[in-house]
Motif scaffolding. Sequence first.
Motif, PDB file in Angstrom:
ATOM      1  N   LYS A  44       0.530  -1.452  -0.090  1.00 36.06           N
ATOM      2  CA  LYS A  44       0.237  -0.097   0.236  1.00 36.06           C
ATOM      3  C   LYS A  44       0.838   1.346   0.317  1.00 36.06           C
ATOM      4  O   LYS A  44       0.540   2.307  -0.979  1.00 36.06           O
ATOM      5  CB  LYS A  44      -1.039   0.248   1.185  1.00 36.06           C
ATOM      6  CG  LYS A  44      -2.144  -1.232   1.196  1.00 36.06           C
ATOM      7  CD  LYS A  44      -2.714  -0.600   2.300  1.00 36.06           C
ATOM      8  CE  LYS A  44      -3.803  -1.890   2.560  1.00 36.06           C
ATOM      9  NZ  LYS A  44      -4.869  -2.265   1.503  1.00 36.06           N
ATOM     10  N   GLN A  45       1.597   1.348   0.349  1.00 36.71           N
ATOM     11  CA  GLN A  45       3.194   2.464   1.027  1.00 36.71           C
ATOM     12  C   GLN A  45       4.261   1.759   0.681  1.00 36.71           C
ATOM     13  O   GLN A  45       4.398   1.133   1.409  1.00 36.71           O
ATOM     14  CB  GLN A  45       2.236   2.945   2.231  1.00 36.71           C
ATOM     15  CG  GLN A  45       3.546   3.968   2.075  1.00 36.71           C
ATOM     16  CD  GLN A  45       3.329   5.374   3.446  1.00 36.71           C
ATOM     17  OE1 GLN A  45       2.474   4.482   4.200  1.00 36.71           O
ATOM     18  NE2 GLN A  45       3.735   5.967   3.276  1.00 36.71           N
ATOM     19  N   ILE A  46       5.302   2.417   0.272  1.00 36.24           N
ATOM     20  CA  ILE A  46       6.975   2.415   0.189  1.00 36.24           C
ATOM     21  C   ILE A  46       7.061   4.030   0.999  1.00 36.24           C
ATOM     22  O   ILE A  46       6.882   4.727   0.638  1.00 36.24           O
ATOM     23  CB  ILE A  46       7.317   2.610  -0.944  1.00 36.24           C
ATOM     24  CG1 ILE A  46       6.720   0.820  -1.726  1.00 36.24           C
ATOM     25  CG2 ILE A  46       8.946   1.864  -0.995  1.00 36.24           C
ATOM     26  CD1 ILE A  46       6.854   0.498  -3.311  1.00 36.24           C
ATOM     27  N   VAL A  47       7.966   3.579   1.994  1.00 34.59           N
ATOM     28  CA  VAL A  47       8.903   4.235   2.828  1.00 34.59           C
ATOM     29  C   VAL A  47      10.442   4.169   2.355  1.00 34.59           C
ATOM     30  O   VAL A  47      10.862   3.405   2.765  1.00 34.59           O
ATOM     31  CB  VAL A  47       8.456   3.959   3.616  1.00 34.59           C
ATOM     32  CG1 VAL A  47       9.041   6.037   4.967  1.00 34.59           C
ATOM     33  CG2 VAL A  47       6.988   4.685   4.422  1.00 34.59           C
ATOM     34  N   ASN A  74       1.722  -0.856   6.578  1.00 36.14           N
ATOM     35  CA  ASN A  74       1.499  -1.046   5.692  1.00 36.14           C
ATOM     36  C   ASN A  74       2.088  -0.983   4.797  1.00 36.14           C
ATOM     37  O   ASN A  74       1.563  -0.563   3.969  1.00 36.14           O
ATOM     38  CB  ASN A  74      -0.413  -0.654   5.245  1.00 36.14           C
ATOM     39  CG  ASN A  74      -1.927  -0.552   5.905  1.00 36.14           C
ATOM     40  OD1 ASN A  74      -1.989  -2.337   6.172  1.00 36.14           O
ATOM     41  ND2 ASN A  74      -2.684   0.160   5.566  1.00 36.14           N
ATOM     42  N   ALA A  75       3.107  -0.092   4.806  1.00 38.10           N
ATOM     43  CA  ALA A  75       3.705  -0.309   4.351  1.00 38.10           C
ATOM     44  C   ALA A  75       5.005  -1.085   4.204  1.00 38.10           C
ATOM     45  O   ALA A  75       5.627  -1.315   5.416  1.00 38.10           O
ATOM     46  CB  ALA A  75       4.218   1.280   5.234  1.00 38.10           C
ATOM     47  N   VAL A  76       5.490  -0.953   3.472  1.00 38.20           N
ATOM     48  CA  VAL A  76       7.428  -1.809   3.236  1.00 38.20           C
ATOM     49  C   VAL A  76       7.966  -0.689   3.712  1.00 38.20           C
ATOM     50  O   VAL A  76       8.237   0.971   2.627  1.00 38.20           O
ATOM     51  CB  VAL A  76       7.277  -1.942   2.047  1.00 38.20           C
ATOM     52  CG1 VAL A  76       8.570  -2.360   1.433  1.00 38.20           C
ATOM     53  CG2 VAL A  76       6.891  -3.108   1.668  1.00 38.20           C
ATOM     54  N   GLN A  77       9.110  -0.460   4.593  1.00 40.24           N
ATOM     55  CA  GLN A  77      10.086   0.822   4.807  1.00 40.24           C
ATOM     56  C   GLN A  77      11.540  -0.334   4.339  1.00 40.24           C
ATOM     57  O   GLN A  77      11.662  -1.888   4.225  1.00 40.24           O
ATOM     58  CB  GLN A  77      10.368   0.827   6.576  1.00 40.24           C
ATOM     59  CG  GLN A  77       9.230   0.536   7.124  1.00 40.24           C
ATOM     60  CD  GLN A  77       8.971   2.176   7.184  1.00 40.24           C
ATOM     61  OE1 GLN A  77       9.398   3.294   7.233  1.00 40.24           O
ATOM     62  NE2 GLN A  77       7.633   2.542   7.243  1.00 40.24           N
TER      63      GLN A  77
END
Length: 90
Positions: A44-47, A74-77
């Motif tokens: 959903k999100q990439i940080v 919900n994010a891939v860090q």
Amino acid sequence: MTIPTDRGLVAITKDARGRTAVMVGTSIADGQIDGVYAMHVAPKQIVVDPRVRLSAGEHGQFTTEPVEVYESGNAVQIRALDATADLRRM
């Protein structure tokens, strides 16, 4: 299935359907990732940590140095490896 924190070189790609994938592998050759051992599909999100450098590749972007990749909510860090800590001071 990925382990909680993967370490390696990363490629961020988008397929014909517009789905993004974050792949963790062992090397980058000619702008493509090799030795992929972990993949996050359609996060959903990439940080991306501001210390991580990304370069343009044939099918997206890739890191120029090994990084750490993990899921948080919900994010891939994607964060830079920090090897500055001195274990003698712990």
